[in-house]
Each structure stands twice: as structure tokens, then as C-alpha cells.
Motif scaffolding. Structure first.
Motif, short mmCIF file in Angstrom:
data_model
loop_
_atom_site.label_atom_id
_atom_site.label_comp_id
_atom_site.label_asym_id
_atom_site.label_seq_id
_atom_site.Cartn_x
_atom_site.Cartn_y
_atom_site.Cartn_z
N LEU A 1 0.81 -1.21 0.00
CA LEU A 1 0.00 0.00 0.00
C LEU A 1 0.85 1.27 0.00
O LEU A 1 0.36 2.33 -0.37
CB LEU A 1 -0.94 0.00 1.21
N ASN A 2 2.10 1.14 0.42
CA ASN A 2 2.97 2.32 0.48
C ASN A 2 3.10 3.00 -0.88
O ASN A 2 3.26 4.22 -0.95
CB ASN A 2 4.36 1.95 1.02
N SER A 3 3.03 2.23 -1.95
CA SER A 3 3.15 2.81 -3.28
C SER A 3 1.94 3.67 -3.64
O SER A 3 2.00 4.50 -4.55
CB SER A 3 3.35 1.72 -4.33
N ASN A 4 0.83 3.49 -2.91
CA ASN A 4 -0.38 4.26 -3.18
C ASN A 4 -0.45 5.56 -2.38
O ASN A 4 -1.38 6.35 -2.58
CB ASN A 4 -1.63 3.43 -2.87
N ASP A 5 0.49 5.78 -1.48
CA ASP A 5 0.45 6.96 -0.62
C ASP A 5 0.37 8.26 -1.42
O ASP A 5 -0.32 9.20 -1.03
CB ASP A 5 1.67 7.01 0.31
#
Length: 110
Positions: free
Chosen positions: A48-52
Motif C-alpha cells: 500500500l505504500n506505493s499508493n500513498d
């Protein structure tokens, strides 16, 4: 039946105590599966970090709060399940060794 532990009643006495450990292997297997699934959730949360960067404003704050909650919940729950597996494995070992154990001391007036 009187359930008061301080009442002397023959309904609580027995010459033989039987332990049923027939389901322990199943429980340990299922706990291993849960641990594996929780590990995959950790991988998903990391992804999910890539969606921040796609979130903006107040919705980003809610998104980050939700992500942090999921991560903390996963870590805490995973730790608890691992500890439960340790306990169940210890119980299996304990029950498996009862038949070969030696009496250390008889209980007085038992």
C-alpha cells in the motif's frame, strides 16, 4: 450438582483423569495457516505504500490512519497467534509426556 469449589462432594473425584489431545495437531496446523495468512497481510500492507502519493488532503489522512491501524492490528494479532501456537505446542508436549512421567510427591490426604 453443587459447583461451589469449597464444598466437599464426590462428584468432583475420580481415580482416572483422561486428556483428549486428539485435536491438538489440527489446532497447530490451523494456527500455522493463520500465521502464514497474517504474514501475507503484512506484505499487502507494505504494498500500500506505493499508493500513498495518490491520496490528497483529508482523505489521505484517513487512508494513512487506516493503513497504520491495519499494520498495528496485524502485528499485534500475529504476535498473539504465535504465542498461542507456542502454548498449544507446549500442551501437546506436556500431554504426550504424562504417561512416562514419574511421581515427584503424592499429595497429602488425597
Amino acid at each position: 450438582m453443587d459447583t461451589d469449589i469449597n464444598t466437599i462432594d464426590s462428584s468432583y473425584t475420580s481415580d482416572v483423569v483422561t486428556y483428549d489431545d486428539s485435536q491438538l495437531d489440527t489446532v497447530i496446523k490451523e494456527l500455522n495457516e493463520i500465521i502464514s495468512l497474517l504474514s501475507s497481510i503484512d506484505t499487502e500492507i507494505s504494498g500500500l505504500n506505493s499508493n500513498d502519493t495518490e491520496w490528497k488532503g483529508e482523505s489521505k489522512n484517513h487512508y494513512l490512519d487506516l493503513k497504520d491501524f491495519l499494520q498495528k492490528y496485524q502485528e499485534d494479532y500475529s504476535k498473539s497467534v504465535k504465542e498461542l501456537k507456542t502454548v498449544v505446542s507446549g500442551l501437546k508436549t506436556l500431554l504426550g509426556s504424562i504417561s512416562s512421567s514419574n511421581v515427584i510427591k503424592e499429595i497429602d490426604n488425597a
